[in-house]
Design a protein around this motif. Structure first.
Motif: not given
Ligand SMILES: O=C(O)CCC(=O)C(=O)O
Ligand SMILES: [Fe+2]
Length: 345
Positions: A1-2, A6-8, A132-134, A204-205
């Motif tokens: 999954m993107y 990356e999507l943005v 996205d997370y780490l 959070y892009p």
């Protein structure tokens, strides 16, 4: 999954894809805004001061903050601005790594030392999160990604400092409950070489339609306390007396919230706070939280000392590890996880 990032970045989005649209967001997006002064502020230097009056005043403030908000800002904590800035910069650089450098950490299991991904539990999330997370288990065994090259050193120092702050706050919180200062730390073995600390970094892009998407939906955190900071972009909202309160942190402050295990341990006296992260269209937002809990094999149950005056046990005990598994098996939603442990009294 993107990843959302990356999507943005890959397609120059002008609208939010339908899988990210939060149907129930609109109704409560008109949150109540308050000034940062309204949120409780704890001067950490007074908590560790040798002046008994100032210390005891601060403990009272801390107790009230836990009772009324489950949330407070910590100032004068002694962590340098330089370390905080470096921590944010290294985290941003991690998210900026090429996909092949991050792939080794993708799609792994809850107790794997390092994992990155998107949403919360993308296997079961009905709506994807704009996040996205780490996640890194940093204590009792320290782990760090090997890239970016400076990350490990900064991460180790940052995690040690936040553990020390959590330990001191828990002393004050114990005293505010009428217990010995060391009560929570000893019972939960926080501050011991075995205590558990999880670092969660969120990216959070920028979002083309921020009112339609959600960074993190309303939830409470596992653990006793979470210590959070961000990259200068706001987005955290805390539920207080039925309203969403937008948090504008004071410069160089830490944001601290009580977690579900504080609620269990105190038999409901200090409740975990529901909070969420909203997104914006202008700038990437990064937040970095550390969740402080007991060793994973510790059963957390209400403290007998807090079940006096005819107050019965309000929560079942649970192994910390099992609670983390329960939370990760479901979609993130309010206090649904804690609800499994409530006893009707
Ligand atoms: O991004 C934020 O401000 C909140 C993050 C958060 O609630 C979490 O990671 O549990
Ligand atoms: Fe949270």
């Amino acid at each position: 999954m993107y990843s959302v990032k990356e999507l943005v970045e890959s397609v120059g989005l002008t609208s939010v894809p339908s899988s990210y649209i939060f149907r129930d967001t609109k109704s409560d997006v008109h949150c109540m805004h308050v000034q940062s002064e309204t949120v409780p502020i704890i001067d950490f230097s007074l908590l560790t001061s040798h002046d008994p009056d100032r210390r005891s005043e601060t403990i009272t403030r801390l107790g009230n903050a836990c009772l009324e908000w489950g949330f407070f800002m910590v100032v004068n904590h002694g962590v340098s601005e330089m370390l905080r800035d470096e921590m944010v910069r290294e985290t941003e650089s991690f998210f900026d790594l090429r996909e092949e450098d991050k792939r080794q950490y993708a799609g792994k299991k809850l107790f794997d030392p390092i994992r990155c991904g998107t949403s919360f539990n993308s296997n079961v999330d009905k709506t994807l999160l704009w996040r996205d997370y780490l996640k890194i288990h940093v204590h009792p065994h320290f782990n760090a990604p090997d890239k970016p090259s400076g990350f490990s050193k900064v991460l180790r120092e940052y995690c040690q400092k936040t553990r020390d702050i959590a330990g001191e706050l828990l002393k004050g919180i114990s005293e505010s409950l009428g217990l010995e200062a060391g009560y929570i730390n000893e019972k939960m073995r926080v501050g011991s070489s075995e205590s558990h600390q999880l670092l969660v970094a969120n990216m959070y892009p920028p979002c083309p339609q921020p009112e339609l998407a959600m960074g993190l939906p309303p939830h409470s955190d596992h653990g006793l306390l979470t210590i959070l900071m961000q990259n200068g972009i706001d987005g955290l909202q805390v539920m207080h007396e039925g309203n969403w309160v937008s948090i504008n942190p004071l410069p160089n402050s830490f944001l601290v919230n009580t977690g579900d295990h504080m609620e269990i341990l105190t038999n409901g006296k200090y409740k975990s706070v529901v909070h969420r992260a909203v997104v914006n269209s202008k700038a990437p937002r990064v937040s970095i939280g550390t969740a402080h809990g007991p060793p994973l094999d510790t059963v957390v149950s209400p403290a007998p000392e807090l079940m006096t005056d005819g107050v019965g046990q309000a929560y079942l005990g649970i192994k910390y590890k099992n609670y983390l598994e329960l939370q990760q098996s479901k979609t993130l939603s309010g206090k649904s996880c804690l609800d499994h442990l409530r006893l009707s009294i």
